[in-house]
Design a protein around this motif. Sequence first.
Motif, PDB file in Angstrom:
ATOM      1  N   ALA A  47       6.167   7.911  -5.820  1.00 23.81           N
ATOM      2  CA  ALA A  47       6.055   6.552  -5.332  1.00 23.81           C
ATOM      3  C   ALA A  47       5.174   5.719  -6.241  1.00 23.81           C
ATOM      4  CB  ALA A  47       5.495   6.565  -3.916  1.00 23.81           C
ATOM      5  N   GLY A  48       4.310   6.357  -6.993  1.00 27.52           N
ATOM      6  CA  GLY A  48       3.394   5.632  -7.871  1.00 27.52           C
ATOM      7  C   GLY A  48       4.127   4.804  -8.910  1.00 27.52           C
ATOM      8  N   ALA A  49       5.180   5.358  -9.499  1.00 25.08           N
ATOM      9  CA  ALA A  49       5.925   4.634 -10.522  1.00 25.08           C
ATOM     10  C   ALA A  49       6.625   3.419  -9.916  1.00 25.08           C
ATOM     11  CB  ALA A  49       6.934   5.556 -11.191  1.00 25.08           C
ATOM     12  N   VAL A  50       7.137   3.540  -8.727  1.00 19.19           N
ATOM     13  CA  VAL A  50       7.809   2.421  -8.065  1.00 19.19           C
ATOM     14  C   VAL A  50       6.800   1.330  -7.740  1.00 19.19           C
ATOM     15  CG1 VAL A  50       9.104   1.744  -6.007  1.00 19.19           C
ATOM     16  CG2 VAL A  50       9.620   3.899  -7.152  1.00 19.19           C
ATOM     17  N   VAL A  51       5.637   1.716  -7.255  1.00 19.92           N
ATOM     18  CA  VAL A  51       4.600   0.734  -6.924  1.00 19.92           C
ATOM     19  C   VAL A  51       4.147   0.004  -8.180  1.00 19.92           C
ATOM     20  CG1 VAL A  51       2.221   0.489  -6.114  1.00 19.92           C
ATOM     21  CG2 VAL A  51       3.830   1.930  -4.855  1.00 19.92           C
ATOM     22  N   VAL A  52       3.922   0.746  -9.264  1.00 18.81           N
ATOM     23  CA  VAL A  52       3.496   0.118 -10.515  1.00 18.81           C
ATOM     24  C   VAL A  52       4.556  -0.864 -10.996  1.00 18.81           C
ATOM     25  CG1 VAL A  52       3.056   0.568 -12.963  1.00 18.81           C
ATOM     26  CG2 VAL A  52       1.957   1.971 -11.216  1.00 18.81           C
TER      27      VAL A  52
END
Length: 170
Positions: A47-52
């Motif tokens: 989910a970190g990549a999507v949030v970034v």
Amino acid sequence: MARKRRATPIDIPKLPNTDELPILQDTATYFQPDPEPEPKKKKSKGAGAVVVHHVVTFLQILMVLGLGIWAYLTFKDVDFFSSPQDARISALEPYAASAQASRVRGALEVYRALNDEYPRQLQSLVDENILLRDDLLYPLGRTFDYERRADEYTLEQSELVVGTAENAAE
């Protein structure tokens, strides 16, 4: 002349027994189907990549909006079809007019000190070399309206005069 001999079926050499050739012995293993590959586990980007990605997109939108607002506020009063010199003159006009009016008033007081009366016209200040001819012009070709009374005078700014400094002072 010698004739060339053509190859006949007798001249073709016989192949040796395939059991004796090491390359041909393993051909059976080459033609077997490949084993099914094991399914690869998907590497989760998380989910970190999507949030970034979403945060960066949001910041880009904010930058574009901010740039648009800045440009609007900066250039909303700018007339791109007038010369910048005119804009500078109009911004400085009140200060220049005030300075010129102060010079004319000072020259009127000098004339009064020398002659015990105010002049009948402002042109007399130029004739006595107390003021320059251009000092009688308000910025952008306007002149000063001068009226002499018994022991006092009025000095006001007049409307725009079309023409040069020489025409306006005469």
